[in-house]
Design a protein around this motif. Structure first.
Motif, PDB file in Angstrom:
ATOM      1  N   ARG A  46      -2.813   1.168   1.372  1.00  0.00           N
ATOM      2  CA  ARG A  46      -3.143   1.647   0.028  1.00  0.00           C
ATOM      3  C   ARG A  46      -3.490   3.133   0.048  1.00  0.00           C
ATOM      4  O   ARG A  46      -3.364   3.822  -0.972  1.00  0.00           O
ATOM      5  N   HIS A  47      -3.926   3.636   1.176  1.00  0.00           N
ATOM      6  CA  HIS A  47      -4.195   5.067   1.321  1.00  0.00           C
ATOM      7  C   HIS A  47      -2.980   5.893   0.907  1.00  0.00           C
ATOM      8  O   HIS A  47      -3.110   6.928   0.248  1.00  0.00           O
ATOM      9  N   GLU A  48      -1.782   5.442   1.284  1.00  0.00           N
ATOM     10  CA  GLU A  48      -0.575   6.188   0.935  1.00  0.00           C
ATOM     11  C   GLU A  48      -0.340   6.184  -0.578  1.00  0.00           C
ATOM     12  O   GLU A  48       0.124   7.170  -1.150  1.00  0.00           O
ATOM     13  N   LEU A  49      -0.661   5.067  -1.223  1.00  0.00           N
ATOM     14  CA  LEU A  49      -0.519   5.003  -2.674  1.00  0.00           C
ATOM     15  C   LEU A  49      -1.462   6.006  -3.332  1.00  0.00           C
ATOM     16  O   LEU A  49      -1.096   6.701  -4.292  1.00  0.00           O
ATOM     17  N   THR A 171      -6.625 -10.338   0.084  1.00  0.00           N
ATOM     18  CA  THR A 171      -5.220 -10.423   0.484  1.00  0.00           C
ATOM     19  C   THR A 171      -4.608  -9.069   0.777  1.00  0.00           C
ATOM     20  O   THR A 171      -3.443  -8.985   1.170  1.00  0.00           O
ATOM     21  N   GLY A 172      -5.368  -7.975   0.602  1.00  0.00           N
ATOM     22  CA  GLY A 172      -4.881  -6.664   0.989  1.00  0.00           C
ATOM     23  C   GLY A 172      -4.858  -6.520   2.497  1.00  0.00           C
ATOM     24  O   GLY A 172      -5.364  -7.377   3.243  1.00  0.00           O
ATOM     25  N   GLY A 173      -4.279  -5.424   2.979  1.00  0.00           N
ATOM     26  CA  GLY A 173      -4.139  -5.237   4.414  1.00  0.00           C
ATOM     27  C   GLY A 173      -5.454  -5.271   5.159  1.00  0.00           C
ATOM     28  O   GLY A 173      -5.597  -5.978   6.172  1.00  0.00           O
ATOM     29  N   ALA A 174      -6.445  -4.533   4.674  1.00  0.00           N
ATOM     30  CA  ALA A 174      -7.758  -4.524   5.331  1.00  0.00           C
ATOM     31  C   ALA A 174      -8.508  -5.822   5.062  1.00  0.00           C
ATOM     32  O   ALA A 174      -9.218  -6.332   5.930  1.00  0.00           O
TER      33      ALA A 174
END
Length: 340
Positions: A46-49, A171-174
């Motif tokens: 999400r950092h990239e978003l 359910t997110g990556g982290a």
């Protein structure tokens, strides 16, 4: 003649996924103390978003933080013996000691040029052996999410065996790897998701309880939480606070809804609540995280593996919360060499 360019995913001018383009750009050279890694696979965070939503300069930015690849060149004082090694990249730069918290951690892909490219040059201190039980795409999904989750759970959250840990945005990556890590540490984990179709995936990585709910999940807990890991922010905050037992801990590591909350200090001091923030992690914590992953044979959850050319669609999918776990991009059709 040697090829001095490479293919990369570049973002410029137009905010969001519409500003992403595959382009030929200059191939980096490793500076003193750096190594040049030929990227095999790279994980999406999400950092990239956040970076592409904020970035609208005319100069192109190569985004991406996570990657696995092979060292193909070393700079001065980087250790020539590293050449040929298959490695996992720690994307958090310059934060060595855990207690020396920087004002803002420096991360590959924002502001430093990132990993969504055929090659990336990084400090030699930021490469690590790949856990032997992970495939290359699984390893590429690990770094930023697992580092964030490890620091949130253990450095900031102080999670111990037998405690009840509630994880929002699970359910997110982290979030999903935090479920696996907390379970491996002996905690009883309740995962919170808005999507009933994702509940089984959360149970598969170790969640003892799954609550399909929005902002009222606190009313459905079987027992109060010792620790709540929250990455959602404002829309969840009242429930996060009410979910805790007296003396409980909140660890905030994201704000996918909004970062702005209304807070009564009485809610904190009368019930002895601790509120801590966290972001990324140190080199020390990255090494500890890798040891933890190896010890417990933790495997990151991958939603999809797709070529880097399909990145704009993957970014759009992530922005609406589709999938469970990480998207991983492949950058090479070659066989990835076994770690040595």
């Amino acid at each position: 003649m040697p090829n001095h360019t490479m293919r990369a995913l570049v973002h410029s001018q137009t905010p969001g996924p519409d500003g992403l383009r595959m382009q030929d750009v200059p191939r980096p050279r490793p500076a003193e103390g750096e190594v040049l890694v030929k990227v095999f696979a790279a994980g999406l965070n999400r950092h990239e978003l956040f970076v592409i939503d904020q970035h609208n300069d005319s100069d192109g930015k190569i985004v991406g933080a996570d990657a696995v690849g092979t060292i193909v060149e070393t700079g001065i004082d980087a250790g020539q013996e590293l050449a040929g090694n298959s490695v996992l990249i720690n994307p958090c730069l310059g934060w060595h000691n855990t207690d020396d918290v920087p004002e803002v951690p420096t991360i590959l892909g924002g502001p430093i040029q990132g990993t969504f490219a055929e090659y990336v040059s990084i400090p030699a201190d930021n490469v690590h052996p790949i856990p032997a039980h992970l495939s290359p795409p699984e390893a590429a999904a690990l770094p930023l999410a697992a580092l964030t989750a490890y620091r949130a759970l253990f450095t900031q959250g102080g999670v111990r065996s037998g405690e009840h840990v509630v994880i929002t945005g699970a359910t997110g990556g982290a979030g999903v790897i935090a479920v696996a890590m907390a379970t491996a540490a002996g905690a009883e984990v309740t995962a919170v998701t808005r999507d009933a179709s994702k509940a089984e995936a959360l149970r598969a990585v170790g969640a003892a309880h799954v609550i399909v709910s929005g902002s009222d999940f606190d009313q459905r807990l079987h027992i109060p939480a010792d620790v709540v890991l929250d990455s959602v922010g404002a829309s969840m905050y009242p429930a996060v606070l009410h979910a805790l037992r007296p003396g409980g801990r909140i660890v905030s590591f994201g704000a996918t809804s909004s970062p702005d909350i209304e807070l009564s200090l009485r809610d904190l001091f009368f019930r002895q609540i601790s509120l801590r923030g966290t972001s990324m992690g140190s080199s020390e914590e990255f090494a500890h995280m890798i040891s933890f992953v190896n010890k417990h044979r933790i495997v990151p959850t991958i939603d999809t593996v797709r070529p880097l050319e399909e990145a704009p669609e993957a970014f759009r999918r992530m922005s609406i919360g589709s999938g469970v776990g990480k998207t991983v991009f492949t950058l090479s059709n070659e066989t990835f060499p076994l770690p040595r």
